[in-house]
Design a protein around this motif. Structure first.
Motif, PDB file in Angstrom:
ATOM      1  N   MET A  66       0.855  -1.169   0.000  1.00 52.53           N
ATOM      2  CA  MET A  66       0.000   0.000   0.000  1.00 52.53           C
ATOM      3  C   MET A  66       0.905   1.237   0.000  1.00 52.53           C
ATOM      4  SD  MET A  66      -2.958   0.901   2.807  1.00 52.53           S
ATOM      5  CE  MET A  66      -3.623  -0.729   2.771  1.00 52.53           C
ATOM      6  N   SER A  67       0.761   2.110  -0.972  1.00 50.25           N
ATOM      7  CA  SER A  67       1.572   3.316  -1.023  1.00 50.25           C
ATOM      8  C   SER A  67       1.080   4.319   0.008  1.00 50.25           C
ATOM      9  CB  SER A  67       1.515   3.934  -2.420  1.00 50.25           C
ATOM     10  OG  SER A  67       0.194   4.345  -2.693  1.00 50.25           O
ATOM     11  N   LYS A  68       1.952   5.256   0.380  1.00 51.51           N
ATOM     12  CA  LYS A  68       1.579   6.248   1.380  1.00 51.51           C
ATOM     13  C   LYS A  68       0.634   7.271   0.761  1.00 51.51           C
ATOM     14  CE  LYS A  68       3.364   9.278   4.870  1.00 51.51           C
ATOM     15  NZ  LYS A  68       4.496   9.692   5.638  1.00 51.51           N
ATOM     16  N   PRO A  69      -0.635   7.276   1.193  1.00 50.21           N
ATOM     17  CA  PRO A  69      -1.599   8.205   0.615  1.00 50.21           C
ATOM     18  C   PRO A  69      -1.305   9.636   1.040  1.00 50.21           C
ATOM     19  CG  PRO A  69      -2.683   6.438   1.858  1.00 50.21           C
ATOM     20  CD  PRO A  69      -1.230   6.354   2.132  1.00 50.21           C
ATOM     21  N   LYS A  70      -1.535  10.569   0.126  1.00 49.16           N
ATOM     22  CA  LYS A  70      -1.289  11.966   0.421  1.00 49.16           C
ATOM     23  C   LYS A  70      -2.523  12.636   1.016  1.00 49.16           C
ATOM     24  CE  LYS A  70       2.202  12.631  -3.210  1.00 49.16           C
ATOM     25  NZ  LYS A  70       3.183  11.866  -2.588  1.00 49.16           N
ATOM     26  N   ASN A  71      -3.691  12.092   0.755  1.00 46.45           N
ATOM     27  CA  ASN A  71      -4.898  12.726   1.277  1.00 46.45           C
ATOM     28  C   ASN A  71      -5.022  12.483   2.777  1.00 46.45           C
ATOM     29  OD1 ASN A  71      -5.533   9.985   1.082  1.00 46.45           O
ATOM     30  ND2 ASN A  71      -7.678  10.403   0.727  1.00 46.45           N
ATOM     31  N   LYS A  72      -5.629  13.412   3.453  1.00 46.98           N
ATOM     32  CA  LYS A  72      -5.877  13.312   4.886  1.00 46.98           C
ATOM     33  C   LYS A  72      -7.370  13.517   5.080  1.00 46.98           C
ATOM     34  CE  LYS A  72      -1.376  15.292   5.853  1.00 46.98           C
ATOM     35  NZ  LYS A  72      -0.660  16.455   6.365  1.00 46.98           N
ATOM     36  N   PRO A  73      -8.131  12.433   5.154  1.00 49.54           N
ATOM     37  CA  PRO A  73      -9.588  12.553   5.184  1.00 49.54           C
ATOM     38  C   PRO A  73     -10.110  13.377   6.359  1.00 49.54           C
ATOM     39  CG  PRO A  73      -8.904  10.272   5.505  1.00 49.54           C
ATOM     40  CD  PRO A  73      -7.678  11.052   5.186  1.00 49.54           C
ATOM     41  N   TRP A  74      -9.383  13.436   7.451  1.00 50.07           N
ATOM     42  CA  TRP A  74      -9.811  14.229   8.602  1.00 50.07           C
ATOM     43  C   TRP A  74      -9.779  15.721   8.317  1.00 50.07           C
ATOM     44  CZ3 TRP A  74      -5.707  10.831   8.610  1.00 50.07           C
ATOM     45  CH2 TRP A  74      -4.443  11.395   8.482  1.00 50.07           C
ATOM     46  N   ASP A  75      -8.981  16.139   7.321  1.00 53.95           N
ATOM     47  CA  ASP A  75      -8.877  17.568   6.995  1.00 53.95           C
ATOM     48  C   ASP A  75     -10.191  18.165   6.491  1.00 53.95           C
ATOM     49  OD1 ASP A  75      -6.272  17.901   7.788  1.00 53.95           O
ATOM     50  OD2 ASP A  75      -5.428  17.738   5.777  1.00 53.95           O
ATOM     51  N   LYS A  76     -11.109  17.327   6.031  1.00 54.59           N
ATOM     52  CA  LYS A  76     -12.384  17.839   5.525  1.00 54.59           C
ATOM     53  C   LYS A  76     -13.199  18.493   6.637  1.00 54.59           C
ATOM     54  CE  LYS A  76     -12.611  14.370   1.929  1.00 54.59           C
ATOM     55  NZ  LYS A  76     -13.154  13.068   1.554  1.00 54.59           N
ATOM     56  N   LYS A  77     -13.190  17.884   7.821  1.00 60.15           N
ATOM     57  CA  LYS A  77     -14.044  18.352   8.916  1.00 60.15           C
ATOM     58  C   LYS A  77     -13.296  18.912  10.118  1.00 60.15           C
ATOM     59  CE  LYS A  77     -17.749  14.984   8.221  1.00 60.15           C
ATOM     60  NZ  LYS A  77     -18.495  13.905   8.888  1.00 60.15           N
ATOM     61  N   TRP A  78     -12.018  18.556  10.271  1.00 62.09           N
ATOM     62  CA  TRP A  78     -11.306  18.846  11.514  1.00 62.09           C
ATOM     63  C   TRP A  78     -10.053  19.680  11.278  1.00 62.09           C
ATOM     64  CZ3 TRP A  78     -14.314  17.599  15.417  1.00 62.09           C
ATOM     65  CH2 TRP A  78     -15.274  16.609  15.210  1.00 62.09           C
ATOM     66  N   GLU A  79      -9.833  20.632  12.161  1.00 64.35           N
ATOM     67  CA  GLU A  79      -8.623  21.462  12.137  1.00 64.35           C
ATOM     68  C   GLU A  79      -7.766  21.064  13.327  1.00 64.35           C
ATOM     69  OE1 GLU A  79      -7.438  26.096  12.987  1.00 64.35           O
ATOM     70  OE2 GLU A  79      -9.388  25.670  12.090  1.00 64.35           O
ATOM     71  N   ILE A  80      -6.524  20.705  13.059  1.00 65.07           N
ATOM     72  CA  ILE A  80      -5.620  20.310  14.135  1.00 65.07           C
ATOM     73  C   ILE A  80      -5.168  21.559  14.883  1.00 65.07           C
ATOM     74  CG2 ILE A  80      -3.353  19.324  14.660  1.00 65.07           C
ATOM     75  CD1 ILE A  80      -3.837  17.298  12.417  1.00 65.07           C
ATOM     76  N   VAL A  81      -5.357  21.527  16.204  1.00 58.13           N
ATOM     77  CA  VAL A  81      -4.948  22.628  17.067  1.00 58.13           C
ATOM     78  C   VAL A  81      -3.512  22.413  17.525  1.00 58.13           C
ATOM     79  CG1 VAL A  81      -5.412  23.829  19.247  1.00 58.13           C
ATOM     80  CG2 VAL A  81      -7.323  23.028  17.825  1.00 58.13           C
ATOM     81  N   LYS A  82      -3.232  21.183  18.018  1.00 56.61           N
ATOM     82  CA  LYS A  82      -1.870  20.849  18.452  1.00 56.61           C
ATOM     83  C   LYS A  82      -1.760  19.351  18.683  1.00 56.61           C
ATOM     84  CE  LYS A  82      -2.668  21.461  23.398  1.00 56.61           C
ATOM     85  NZ  LYS A  82      -2.257  22.146  24.607  1.00 56.61           N
ATOM     86  N   PRO A  83      -0.542  18.821  18.582  1.00 58.73           N
ATOM     87  CA  PRO A  83      -0.335  17.411  18.932  1.00 58.73           C
ATOM     88  C   PRO A  83      -0.458  17.251  20.448  1.00 58.73           C
ATOM     89  CG  PRO A  83       1.670  18.379  17.968  1.00 58.73           C
ATOM     90  CD  PRO A  83       0.660  19.452  18.076  1.00 58.73           C
ATOM     91  N   ILE A  84      -1.003  16.126  20.889  1.00 56.92           N
ATOM     92  CA  ILE A  84      -1.112  15.904  22.335  1.00 56.92           C
ATOM     93  C   ILE A  84      -0.528  14.575  22.783  1.00 56.92           C
ATOM     94  CG2 ILE A  84      -3.016  17.481  22.773  1.00 56.92           C
ATOM     95  CD1 ILE A  84      -4.938  15.126  22.673  1.00 56.92           C
ATOM     96  N   GLY A  85      -0.002  13.787  21.876  1.00 59.69           N
ATOM     97  CA  GLY A  85       0.632  12.549  22.300  1.00 59.69           C
ATOM     98  C   GLY A  85       0.535  11.465  21.265  1.00 59.69           C
ATOM     99  N   GLY A  86       0.804  10.286  21.729  1.00 59.76           N
ATOM    100  CA  GLY A  86       0.745   9.139  20.848  1.00 59.76           C
ATOM    101  C   GLY A  86       1.333   7.931  21.532  1.00 59.76           C
ATOM    102  N   GLY A  87       1.086   6.809  20.928  1.00 60.02           N
ATOM    103  CA  GLY A  87       1.603   5.552  21.450  1.00 60.02           C
ATOM    104  C   GLY A  87       2.114   4.713  20.310  1.00 60.02           C
ATOM    105  N   GLY A  88       2.220   3.441  20.558  1.00 60.51           N
ATOM    106  CA  GLY A  88       2.747   2.541  19.553  1.00 60.51           C
ATOM    107  C   GLY A  88       1.847   2.382  18.342  1.00 60.51           C
TER     108      GLY A  88
END
Length: 164
Positions: A1-23
């Motif tokens: 699977m190639s790395k898709p360039k589209n970000k489906p969340w961008d249609k409805k959501w605006e990123i304010v800031k990163p808050i973390g992550g895990g594995g």
């Protein structure tokens, strides 16, 4: 699977800031682009390693489980595209943002140690949430202090963070 360039969340959501992550995923504080609909902030979790079918299926199973839960100890699911786990699209989910510290943070710098009454209250609330999930055949894969948020820093209101 190639790395898709589209970000489906961008249609409805605006990123304010990163808050973390895990594995399994990275999390971001987001707000809806259409603020007339909702004026609060939420958490966007996007799957890391989008090309692995097993991780994509795991995210889909998590979202399916979250969509059936209604409990104060579990963040509400707002939306997700995990039903497209077999397609070549980046997977994400948006859930309720829980204001507060993690249990780890809460215990790191207290002015005084947690009292026995507060500890019992916390454990009983966590057990209620775990029992609720188990009654529905759902098992959390990673219960630990970093995955428990103390809602508004009220020790009697712990919330289990979801796990990918």
């Amino acid at each position: 699977m190639s790395k898709p360039k589209n970000k489906p969340w961008d249609k409805k959501w605006e990123i304010v800031k990163p808050i973390g992550g895990g594995g399994q995923g990275d999390t971001f504080l987001v707000k809806p682009k259409d603020a007339a609909i909702l004026s609060q902030t939420f958490v966007l979790k996007k799957l890391k390693n989008q090309k692995y079918p097993e991780r994509r299926k795991r995210m889909h199973r998590e979202v399916a489980a979250l969509s059936t839960l209604d409990c104060p100890g579990i963040p509400r699911l707002i939306e997700s595209n995990s039903d497209q786990f077999a397609a070549d699209v980046p997977l994400y989910m948006v859930g309720e943002f829980i204001e507060g510290k993690t249990l780890s943070q809460f215990l790191e710098a207290p002015a005084k140690p947690m009292g026995i009454g507060d500890a019992i209250t916390l454990v009983l609330k966590l057990l209620e949430t775990i029992q609720y999930c188990h009654d529905l055949g759902i098992v959390h894969r990673d219960i630990k202090p970093d995955n428990i948020i103390i809602r508004c820093n009220d020790i009697s209101a712990p919330v289990g963070a979801s796990q990918l």
